[in-house]
Scaffold this active site. Structure first.
Site, PDB file in Angstrom:
ATOM      1  N   PRO A  89       4.845 -32.753  22.922  1.00  0.00           N
ATOM      2  CA  PRO A  89       3.435 -32.958  22.881  1.00  0.00           C
ATOM      3  C   PRO A  89       2.775 -34.252  22.587  1.00  0.00           C
ATOM      4  O   PRO A  89       2.897 -34.604  22.720  1.00  0.00           O
ATOM      5  CB  PRO A  89       3.187 -32.019  21.730  1.00  0.00           C
ATOM      6  CG  PRO A  89       3.452 -31.464  21.014  1.00  0.00           C
ATOM      7  CD  PRO A  89       4.962 -31.461  21.541  1.00  0.00           C
ATOM      8  N   GLU A 116       7.908 -27.543  15.281  1.00  0.00           N
ATOM      9  CA  GLU A 116       8.297 -28.916  14.940  1.00  0.00           C
ATOM     10  C   GLU A 116       9.325 -30.363  14.957  1.00  0.00           C
ATOM     11  O   GLU A 116       9.094 -31.013  13.959  1.00  0.00           O
ATOM     12  CB  GLU A 116       8.673 -28.339  13.008  1.00  0.00           C
ATOM     13  CG  GLU A 116       7.624 -26.833  12.586  1.00  0.00           C
ATOM     14  CD  GLU A 116       7.930 -25.853  13.240  1.00  0.00           C
ATOM     15  OE1 GLU A 116       8.795 -25.324  14.689  1.00  0.00           O
ATOM     16  OE2 GLU A 116       7.042 -24.368  12.970  1.00  0.00           O
ATOM     17  N   ASP A 169      -0.675 -29.791  48.579  1.00  0.00           N
ATOM     18  CA  ASP A 169      -1.436 -29.657  47.035  1.00  0.00           C
ATOM     19  C   ASP A 169      -2.357 -30.699  46.882  1.00  0.00           C
ATOM     20  O   ASP A 169      -2.576 -31.860  46.538  1.00  0.00           O
ATOM     21  CB  ASP A 169      -0.343 -29.447  45.744  1.00  0.00           C
ATOM     22  CG  ASP A 169       0.278 -28.631  46.447  1.00  0.00           C
ATOM     23  OD1 ASP A 169       0.284 -27.027  47.148  1.00  0.00           O
ATOM     24  OD2 ASP A 169       1.992 -28.520  45.305  1.00  0.00           O
TER      25      ASP A 169
END
Ligand code: ADE
Length: 233
Positions: A89, A116, A169
């Protein structure tokens, strides 16, 4: 293109690869995707892939040895990868232009870790690129790795039946997609726009362009080229 995925949860990554476009692209030889269980590369009787963090804290951290050995085994068998991507992230946020750029490589290795974390030495020494699929936290990098694989494989030449579809797309040219309709022409009193049934390809193309612009303006004005000027004024 070849993609190798290193994960402690191979079952989580395997199944989606056996469906739909990803399966077909592999059958056609457009992409080869292999999933490797990190446990295979973890020494000891228990093949332990993670351990408690030095300095304390919650959760477990992926140990460096299985990841280093896994990457080395893949390099021995298949040659060095062009990019070794760690899904996290706190990585650079994935977008269509990064997807397109990644699709130009011959060989990618994706490392899926626990959320983690992974031992920092892997990130310092092995990883060439860190990518996030959005500003939210998932339990691990497996689903993000699949998102990346799907996005990359669908733009490879020959992956889709209709070679032009990936190029139309949403996002591919910076705009969102136009509304799509199929049969029946009337459903519960709701009609398909007349223009789409007109057979006039120029009018249809114009209508789609207008709808795409309108939708982008309403939903994602930040995608429009003049977004920054508009924000500044
Ligand atoms: N691992 C956990 N959450 C993630 C995210 N949002 N993107 C990439 N990898 C992740």
């Amino acid at each position: 293109m070849r993609i190798d995925v290193l994960t402690a949860l191979p079952g989580l990554v395997d199944a989606p690869l056996r469906h739909s476009i990803l399966e077909r692209a592999q059958e056609k030889g457009v992409a080869t995707v292999r999933v490797h269980d990190l446990r295979t590369y973890a020494p000891g009787k228990h093949h332990q892939v993670d351990d408690r963090p030095f300095g304390g804290g919650a959760g477990m951290v992926l140990k460096p040895e299985p990841v280093f050995r896994g990457v080395e085994a893949i390099a021995d068998a298949e040659g060095e990868a062009d990019e070794i991507v760690y899904l996290t992230p706190d990585g650079e946020c994935l977008d269509q232009s990064t997807v397109n750029q990644l699709s130009l490589n011959e060989h990618l290795i994706l490392i899926a870790g626990h959320y983690e974390g992974i031992d920092q030495r892997v990130r310092d020494q092995l990883v060439t690129r860190e990518l996030s699929i959005g500003d939210y936290v998932l339990s691990g990098g497996e689903l993000p790795a699949l998102v990346l694989i799907d996005a990359v494989v669908r733009v490879l030449p020959g992956a889709l039946g209709d070679s032009s579809s990936a190029l139309t797309d949403s996002f591919q040219d910076g705009l969102l997609g136009a509304p799509a309709y199929t049969r029946p022409a009337e459903f519960r009193g709701m009609e398909v726009p007349e223009v789409l049934r007109s057979g006039d390809h120029q009018r249809i193309a114009r209508w789609r362009d207008e709808k795409r612009l309108e939708k982008t303006r309403n939903r994602r004005p930040d995608l429009l080229p003049d977004a920054e000027d508009a924000e500044a004024s």
